[in-house]
Design a protein around this motif. Structure first.
Motif, PDB file in Angstrom:
ATOM      1  N   SER A   4       0.294  -0.973  -0.128  1.00 18.51           N
ATOM      2  CA  SER A   4       0.212  -0.034  -0.046  1.00 18.51           C
ATOM      3  C   SER A   4       1.012   1.550  -0.273  1.00 18.51           C
ATOM      4  O   SER A   4       0.404   2.017   0.484  1.00 18.51           O
ATOM      5  CB  SER A   4      -0.845  -0.133   1.350  1.00 18.51           C
ATOM      6  OG  SER A   4      -1.267  -1.304   1.585  1.00 18.51           O
ATOM      7  N   LEU A   5       2.050   1.095  -0.666  1.00 16.85           N
ATOM      8  CA  LEU A   5       2.668   2.322  -0.623  1.00 16.85           C
ATOM      9  C   LEU A   5       2.152   3.310  -1.293  1.00 16.85           C
ATOM     10  O   LEU A   5       3.135   4.924  -1.098  1.00 16.85           O
ATOM     11  CB  LEU A   5       4.635   1.839  -0.649  1.00 16.85           C
ATOM     12  CG  LEU A   5       4.972   0.743  -0.900  1.00 16.85           C
ATOM     13  CD1 LEU A   5       6.666   0.698  -1.178  1.00 16.85           C
ATOM     14  CD2 LEU A   5       5.622   1.022   0.604  1.00 16.85           C
ATOM     15  N   THR A   6       2.111   3.498  -2.130  1.00 17.72           N
ATOM     16  CA  THR A   6       0.958   4.414  -2.951  1.00 17.72           C
ATOM     17  C   THR A   6      -0.457   4.746  -3.501  1.00 17.72           C
ATOM     18  O   THR A   6      -0.833   3.825  -2.080  1.00 17.72           O
ATOM     19  CB  THR A   6       1.331   4.500  -4.799  1.00 17.72           C
ATOM     20  OG1 THR A   6       0.456   3.377  -5.627  1.00 17.72           O
ATOM     21  CG2 THR A   6       2.992   3.876  -4.682  1.00 17.72           C
ATOM     22  N   ALA A   7      -0.932   5.830  -3.220  1.00 17.91           N
ATOM     23  CA  ALA A   7      -2.109   5.981  -3.446  1.00 17.91           C
ATOM     24  C   ALA A   7      -2.362   5.032  -4.242  1.00 17.91           C
ATOM     25  O   ALA A   7      -2.658   4.858  -5.329  1.00 17.91           O
ATOM     26  CB  ALA A   7      -2.285   7.474  -3.685  1.00 17.91           C
ATOM     27  N   LYS A  65       5.450  12.364  -5.095  1.00 14.38           N
ATOM     28  CA  LYS A  65       5.709  11.687  -5.963  1.00 14.38           C
ATOM     29  C   LYS A  65       4.654  10.314  -5.545  1.00 14.38           C
ATOM     30  O   LYS A  65       4.411   9.651  -6.288  1.00 14.38           O
ATOM     31  CB  LYS A  65       6.805  10.913  -5.137  1.00 14.38           C
ATOM     32  CG  LYS A  65       7.835  10.356  -5.880  1.00 14.38           C
ATOM     33  CD  LYS A  65       9.560  10.390  -5.689  1.00 14.38           C
ATOM     34  CE  LYS A  65      10.281   8.881  -6.491  1.00 14.38           C
ATOM     35  NZ  LYS A  65      10.718   8.027  -5.538  1.00 14.38           N
ATOM     36  N   LEU A  66       4.334   9.560  -4.248  1.00 11.26           N
ATOM     37  CA  LEU A  66       3.284   8.671  -4.321  1.00 11.26           C
ATOM     38  C   LEU A  66       1.942   8.797  -4.841  1.00 11.26           C
ATOM     39  O   LEU A  66       1.016   7.616  -4.566  1.00 11.26           O
ATOM     40  CB  LEU A  66       3.417   8.222  -2.711  1.00 11.26           C
ATOM     41  CG  LEU A  66       4.707   7.390  -1.944  1.00 11.26           C
ATOM     42  CD1 LEU A  66       4.892   7.760  -0.493  1.00 11.26           C
ATOM     43  CD2 LEU A  66       5.104   6.701  -2.784  1.00 11.26           C
ATOM     44  N   VAL A 105       3.802  -5.275   4.476  1.00 15.10           N
ATOM     45  CA  VAL A 105       5.529  -5.257   5.055  1.00 15.10           C
ATOM     46  C   VAL A 105       5.544  -4.033   6.239  1.00 15.10           C
ATOM     47  O   VAL A 105       5.379  -4.744   7.057  1.00 15.10           O
ATOM     48  CB  VAL A 105       6.566  -5.156   3.853  1.00 15.10           C
ATOM     49  CG1 VAL A 105       7.469  -5.453   4.549  1.00 15.10           C
ATOM     50  CG2 VAL A 105       6.424  -6.257   2.796  1.00 15.10           C
ATOM     51  N   GLY A 106       4.960  -2.926   5.651  1.00 18.85           N
ATOM     52  CA  GLY A 106       4.342  -2.089   7.261  1.00 18.85           C
ATOM     53  C   GLY A 106       6.547  -1.715   7.357  1.00 18.85           C
ATOM     54  O   GLY A 106       6.918  -1.463   6.816  1.00 18.85           O
ATOM     55  N   SER A 107       5.331  -0.818   8.273  1.00 19.46           N
ATOM     56  CA  SER A 107       6.523   0.700   8.150  1.00 19.46           C
ATOM     57  C   SER A 107       7.501   0.378   9.526  1.00 19.46           C
ATOM     58  O   SER A 107       7.671   1.166  10.482  1.00 19.46           O
ATOM     59  CB  SER A 107       6.082   2.093   7.677  1.00 19.46           C
ATOM     60  OG  SER A 107       5.663   2.319   8.904  1.00 19.46           O
ATOM     61  N   GLY A 137      -4.277   2.128   4.476  1.00 20.93           N
ATOM     62  CA  GLY A 137      -5.657   0.982   4.104  1.00 20.93           C
ATOM     63  C   GLY A 137      -5.982   1.911   3.523  1.00 20.93           C
ATOM     64  O   GLY A 137      -5.660   2.590   2.634  1.00 20.93           O
ATOM     65  N   PRO A 138      -7.330   0.389   2.736  1.00 21.41           N
ATOM     66  CA  PRO A 138      -8.301   1.231   1.978  1.00 21.41           C
ATOM     67  C   PRO A 138      -8.658   2.403   1.873  1.00 21.41           C
ATOM     68  O   PRO A 138      -9.417   2.672   2.887  1.00 21.41           O
ATOM     69  CB  PRO A 138      -8.931   0.565   2.056  1.00 21.41           C
ATOM     70  CG  PRO A 138      -9.515  -0.433   3.479  1.00 21.41           C
ATOM     71  CD  PRO A 138      -7.703  -0.211   3.878  1.00 21.41           C
TER      72      PRO A 138
END
Lengths: 329, 199, 818
Positions: free
Chosen positions: C18-21, C434-435, C660-662, C771-772
């Motif tokens: 879920s890295l990007t929009a 950028k994301l 993977v999460g942050s 999230g979504p």
């Protein structure tokens, strides 16, 4: 809970007969909120063989006014005391004390008489499975002295080497301030002398003696009383300090004062020096402050409870000042 | 069976004590000749949610154990088991009390209302609690609803401080207190309009 | 275009972090974001019909109880159970030295940290530890009585309660079986965090301060106590668990009793009386379940165990400890360097450095943090509401101190230092762009809304300067941090269309912890499918073979939400494809399509009805489309009169989401959303009482899918956090190590009257979450962050720092010299 035999008593005589038959191995149960907690936690070395329910005795659940007395039967609950209009008006401190005791549910269950007969809350004494065999259980020492004593007595100990557990009742100081008498199956005792700490007891009641009523003389005209409580929580909590005062005014100054503290010492503590400061004076900030100082003059804190001294001072002062402001009675 | 001392004889009807069997017999003939059969030791008769129950109970049973474990009124919950949380609240003779700190054997003749009875009667507290999310994990919720019901029965228009005080013996670890106030206040309005419609 | 392209489907599956929009946002929200739709759990919970594991009773069920160690550290030398075994009603006595018990078993997520201990130990490492023997009897009373008849000869061992003393060289060992060399346990394991060079940073700073504070350990208190019921049906276990992570139970259980195939385990995870992370991961809850299964097998009876209220008390939160900081900053509030150490007791998951949030969401260039976990003889501590307690406590303390030292409004200091990994907001904004996110200053939005709600500018004053007419001192507190909910995890969820009425069932087991999550997943499914909300239902208590995040790892919605979204999109495509094509094949050929001349993209589903977009009058209800099931279903009923109705193959889709999460040390995406909290108090300087006057919680939740549920977390978090800050601590007798306040009278949690102030709940929706729909979770945040906020508010009131939490009246009076 351990097994026990259960009796419903239908008269005071019957309850007393059962008590004497079990010779100290039976307990009276009314509200039961203190007793059942103790039994569930198995805090004591031995347990009552029998419980004698007195809720089945008719006539003990009445509040009556007669012959200059308010008589509160042994089965009157704390919520009835708190909500009773005459008690609210003439014995304000008692109504306030009852309304600050425990929680609403417990006030619906617990009785005034039970509240003054309740056992100590010391967390060493109350540790489940009788973990600490302390002085109050006939053991060798008080664990609070070298332990965590943040809620223990600032006015010295009791029993042999010194048990520092405080008396936890909210209503006891109000009854003492209002000069109440405790009527038992045997005698009539002044609330002042009712409390007596020893191994396995907190009052002067004999093993076969039960409270039948609590009587409060109708206060003299121009008498006002108030109660204040300090606890960490505003509900479901025992007091850290509480205070009740009753003052009678004559010609604008105090003719007579009775002030009682609790939760700071092993039994409810009449603050005689404070009463002396008040007598003959008008209630104002200075007098209240001086009276409050007198209330803690003899305090000897332990390692963890010195904070109770300023708190006590503040509560005493506020109770006195509230008595001035409280024109309701 | 309790273990009475040999010399004492107790009237099974009115529980009076007598010194001898013959004294007790005479008393019974005089006073209870036409009565129903006496109630056995340990038997209680009570009303739960408007229905009558006859139950044999042991001295050590709490009211909570009787209703939750024996009778299946599992809406009463055990949270603290020491009278300090309100989750096991039932209404007994009109008052909110803690079923974990009451002996069942002492409930003879009592009228009890549990959360199940409140729900069965379609009390508007329930939809109001749902609407305002006055719950999270839900474990303490029946105790709150029951306490609120007892409050509204007694005080149909409670103020916020009155609601908070009435509920101050109920602990909610999820911290739903603000929503309870809203739910109870809205229920009070609903009840009032229901009464008006009926009236 | 709602219809799913192959590319989109692929993208969804590849959308791992879920890295990007979201490149394929939902165009219209019907149920998502609405206030009010029904709670799925509402009616059962409010009417007392919601059953919890503690309510379960099975015919012939035995009750099991454990010995609780009376010592904080002790070994059983000998144990005589003969008398107890003879007690009528006792059916099984399980002793720790039963040769059939394994020496090691896998019990809980971090079982390995305890060396996979035995299910029933002969050695206690904390007072109150359930160990030694388990008695199963016909009633709890009998089991309890039997325990009293057991005679034990103990070898009490020296023990530690104080972490600082336990660090000394000659300190006794708290847990010698696992840690024979010292009481340090995470030396060299995720314990150090560095960024830049703090020495340089301090040298450049105009001012450097040092301070230390203590946080006393507190606990979670699940209203429903740890419990479980175990019965065997032949060689198939049927198990009821009070467990936040049912999948973990199933996994562990499959390794027990010589191995049980996963597909033979029938699991029930009923409503859960909350746990806030407590007892999730540690062996002390799983061991009893192991014992219950063992005894159930031996006796052929169902066995239930329920912890006593006191047994539940021994676990705790991970922030109990001593915190030391050195902070370098300039007079304008710019922080240049922070060095910090947290020394915490029994921190089971000691990867949460006190500097974490400073690294994640500030521009402070030089950081050095160390987190030390020390074994003492107290119960396990696990993430309670969140393991980020230590790091948010630290952030709050550091920022408030700097603001006070500079004589600045703490909000100004927050805004000045907001950023990411030592870089400023411009840097973070570039990343947002950028994301694919809108460049929104999340903290600024939170702060502006919160300030207005609190009337902050009017109320703010320097510390210790505002005495009120009622004699009390007025205090304000402010803190902030990033939202987190972005941990690792995976979720598998499926949706099935019910044959007879076309309603949708979400399938995946997970525990209900009261946040109305099930309703939230229903809203996502409904909006994605085009269904009415009442046509989607989700019962997570049934083991369908799919497991979702439950809640685990601080993240649920941001993973489960994706999984259900993906599944719903795939299912919608299936429905539309079925609607246009010949569907189920039988011996007599294919069925006629419902929309014979259409392509899937010509259709849509609105309010559970399939419609032709060009002619909405051409429609069929999903319910009519799927038809009946079973023997009287399609083949007989659809051929009456020679006419054959449409009939579809089963409609079912699953999907999954892996994140993977942050979490430290992985950080693939910056934290972009923020939260800000405001507290107004009055301090009674004569009694030391703190009166809560007003609370404002502002959370950037990205997108509020279920707004009332978000607000519920704000209310609940504030009340729990302030309760922890004011009252909560576990008090041990220093001489014996016995817990003194293991009950709900002496361990104080706030009542309705203790936090009775207005709580303003404000949600900001920047769309920048993991999230979504750009959402981010909120469940852990408020309770965790609010715990430390009493400190700065008290300082603002009385002008003195209190370095010992909770801040009880005695500490305030002491600070005031009384």
């Amino acid at each position: 809970m351990k097994d026990f035999i259960h009796f419903n008593a239908y008269s005071i005589d019957e309850a007393v007969a059962l008590l004497s038959r079990y010779g100290g191995n039976a307990e009276i149960i009314a509200g039961g909120t203190d007793l059942l907690g103790k039994m569930k936690d198995r805090i004591l070395p031995s347990y009552p063989e029998a419980l004698i329910n007195i809720k089945t005795i008719p006539g003990l659940d009445q509040i009556e006014e007669k012959e200059g007395m308010i008589s509160i039967g042994a089965l009157v609950t704390l919520s009835c005391v708190a909500e009773h209009p005459v008690i609210q008006k003439t014995c304000t401190a008692l109504a306030q004390a009852a309304s600050r005791t425990a929680s609403p549910h417990l006030r619906n269950m617990g009785t005034l008489a039970g509240n003054i007969c309740q056992d100590i809350r010391c967390w060493y004494y109350r540790a489940p499975q009788n973990r600490f065999s302390c002085l109050r259980k006939g053991g060798g020492r008080c664990y609070a002295i070298k332990g965590d004593n943040r809620y223990h007595s600032i006015f010295g100990g009791s029993v042999k080497g010194g048990c520092f557990a405080v008396h936890p009742s909210d209503t006891a100081p109000a009854l003492i301030a209002l000069n109440a008498r405790i009527i038992t199956s045997k005698q009539s005792i002044s609330a002042d002398t009712f409390f007596n700490v020893g191994v396995t007891h907190t009052t002067v009641l004999a093993n076969d003696e039960i409270i039948t009523a609590i009587q409060i003389p109708a206060p003299a005209p121009d008498t006002r009383s108030t109660f204040q409580k300090f606890a960490l929580r505003k509900s479901i909590d025992f007091p850290i300090v509480n205070c009740a005062v009753a003052v009678t005014e004559k010609n604008g100054s105090i003719a007579h004062a009775r002030l009682c503290l609790n939760a700071v010492s092993v039994v409810p503590r009449r603050a005689v020096k404070t009463e002396e400061v008040l007598t003959g004076n008008k209630i104002d900030e200075t007098v209240a402050e001086e009276a409050a100082m007198a209330a803690v003059a003899d305090a000897k804190p332990m390692e963890g409870n010195a904070y109770m001294i300023p708190v006590t001072r503040a509560i005493v002062k506020r109770t006195i000042l509230a008595c001035r402001e409280n024109h309701g009675g | 069976m309790t273990e009475n001392t040999k010399n004492d004889f107790r009237c099974p009807y009115c529980r009076r004590l007598f010194d001898s069997l013959s004294a007790m017999k005479n008393h019974m003939l005089e006073n209870h000749r036409d009565g129903d059969l006496p109630k056995p030791e340990g038997q209680i008769r009570l009303t739960i949610n408007r229905k009558k129950y006859i139950q044999d109970v042991k001295p050590g049973w709490t009211l909570y154990y009787l209703i939750h474990d024996q009778l299946g009124f599992t809406g009463s919950k055990q949270f603290c088991d020491r009278g300090a949380c309100g989750s096991c609240t039932v209404i007994m003779d009109g008052k909110a009390v803690l079923s974990c700190m009451i002996l069942a054997i002492e409930c003879d003749g009592k009228t009890i209302e549990t959360i199940e009875g409140i729900a069965e009667a379609e009390h508007p507290l329930i939809p109001s609690y749902v609407k305002h999310h006055a719950m999270q994990c839900g474990y303490c919720t029946p105790g709150f609803v029951t306490t609120s019901k007892a409050l509204l029965d007694r005080n149909p228009e409670p103020t916020e401080p009155e609601i908070r005080t009435a509920l101050s013996g109920n602990l909610c670890r999820c911290g739903t207190y603000p929503q309870h106030v809203t739910a109870v206040q809205e229920t009070a309005i609903t009840l009032k309009s229901q009464t008006r419609q009926r009236g | 275009m709602d219809h799913l392209s192959e590319k989109e489907k692929q993208t969804m599956r590849d959308l791992q972090d879920s890295l990007t929009a979201d490149p394929f946002p939902l165009k219209t929200y019907t149920h998502i974001g609405k206030r009010g739709p029904r709670r799925l759990d509402g009616l059962p919970k409010a009417s007392g019909k919601a059953d919890y594991t503690m309510d379960v009773q099975l015919p012939g069920m035995l009750h099991m109880r454990f010995i609780d160690s009376p010592y904080p550290h002790a070994k059983i030398i000998s144990m005589d159970t003969r008398e107890a075994e003879q007690l009528p009603g006792v059916r099984y006595m399980l002793r720790f030295d039963n040769p059939e018990l394994p020496e090691r078993a896998s019990m809980g997520k971090v079982s390995g940290l305890y060396g996979d201990p035995p299910p029933l130990s002969g050695i206690a490492h904390f007072e109150g530890e359930p160990m030694g023997a388990a008695v199963a009897a016909e009633s709890e009373e009998i089991a309890e009585k039997a325990l009293e008849l057991i005679r034990i000869e103990w070898e009490p061992r020296p023990f530690n309660l104080d972490i600082i003393k336990a660090m000394e060289k000659d300190a006794p060992l708290s847990y010698p079986e696992m840690y024979p060399d010292s009481n340090y346990w995470n030396n060299g394991l995720f314990d150090v965090l560095t960024q830049g060079d703090v020495k340089k940073g301090f040298a450049k700073s105009e001012k450097v301060i040092e301070f230390e504070f203590v946080r006393r350990g507190h606990t979670w208190i699940g209203p429903e106590r740890p419990c479980g019921v175990f019965q065997w049906k032949g060689d198939c276990p049927e198990v009821w668990v009070k467990q936040q992570r049912p999948h973990l139970v199933k996994k562990n259980l499959s390794t027990w009793y010589g191995g049980v195939p996963m597909n033979k385990i029938q699991l029930h995870c009923l409503y859960q009386g909350a746990s806030f992370g407590g007892w999730v991961q540690v062996p002390w809850n799983m061991g009893p379940l192991y014992c219950a299964g063992f005894v159930a097998k031996k006796t052929g009876r169902p066995v239930k165990y329920v912890f006593t209220r006191r047994e539940d008390f021994y676990g705790g939160s991970m922030d109990g400890g001593t915190y030391r900081f050195k902070v370098g900053f300039n007079k304008d509030g710019t922080i240049l360097a922070v060095e910090g150490t947290s020394i915490c007791e029994n921190q089971i998951w000691p990867v949460f450095n006190p500097m974490n949030h400073l690294k994640e969401s500030t521009r402070i260039p030089h950081l050095s943090g160390k987190c030390v976990s020390i074994w003492v003889n107290k119960g396990p501590t696990v993430p309670t509401r969140c393991e980020q307690l230590p790091t948010t406590l630290s952030l709050t303390a550091i920022f408030s101190r700097v603001a006070a030292e500079c004589g600045l409004d703490p909000i100004e200091v927050a805004l000045r230092n907001d950023g990411e990994e030592g870089h400023d907001m411009a840097h973070l904004n570039k990343k947002k762009k950028k994301l694919g996110f809108a460049v929104i200053d999340s903290l600024k939005e939170c702060v502006d809304k919160g300030k207005a709600a609190m009337d902050w500018d009017k109320k703010w004053h320097p510390p210790g300067t505002q005495k009120l007419p009622n004699g009390r001192m007025h205090g304000l507190g402010f803190t902030w941090t990033n939202e987190w909910d972005d941990s690792l995890g995976s979720s598998e969820m499926a949706i099935r269309i019910e044959r007879n009425d076309g309603t949708a069932s979400i399938l995946a087991m997970g525990c209900d912890n009261g946040v109305d999550a099930e309703n939230t997943y229903c809203r996502i499914a409904a909006d994605e499918l085009g269904f009415r909300l009442e046509d989607v239902h989700y019962n997570p208590q049934v083991d369908t073979g799919f497991f979702r995040m439950s809640p685990d790892s601080s993240t649920n919605m941001s993973i489960n939400g994706w999984a259900v979204r993906h599944a719903a999109r795939i299912l919608k495509k299936q429905i539309l494809e079925a609607a246009v094509g010949p569907t189920a094949k039988t011996q007599r050929g294919s069925f006629r399509p419902a929309f014979p001349d259409c392509k899937p993209e010509d259709l849509d589903i609105i309010e559970s009805v399939i419609i032709k977009k060009s002619d909405p009058a051409d429609r069929i209800k999903v319910a009519d489309f799927v038809r009946e099931a079973g023997q009287s279903g399609p083949l007989t009923s659809t051929e009456s009169g020679g006419f054959r109705w449409a009939f579809t193959e089963p409609l079912f889709a699953y999907s999954y989401h892996v994140q993977v999460g942050s979490y430290n040390p992985v950080n693939p995406r910056p934290h972009m959303t923020r939260q800000a909290h405001f507290l107004e108090i009055e301090v009674d300087t004569e009694t030391g009482e703190i009166h809560i006057i007003k609370v404002v919680n502002v959370n950037d939740v990205g997108k509020a899918i279920n707004p009332m549920s978000c607000e519920g977390q704000q209310y609940g978090g504030s009340i729990m956090g302030l309760s922890r800050g004011k009252f909560e601590e576990m008090i041990y007798d220093p001489a014996t190590g016995v817990l003194l306040n293991g009950n709900l009278l002496d361990y104080k949690i706030a009542t309705t009257l203790d936090v009775d102030a207005p709580i303003d709940t404000i949600l900001v929706e920047s769309g920048m979450g993991y999230g979504p729909y750009g959402s981010v979770g909120i469940g852990e945040d408020v309770g965790t962050v609010m715990t430390g906020l009493i400190g700065p508010a008290v300082h603002n009131a009385i002008g003195v720092w209190i370095n010992d939490h909770p801040i009880t009246p005695d500490k305030i009076l002491k600070a005031l010299g009384k």
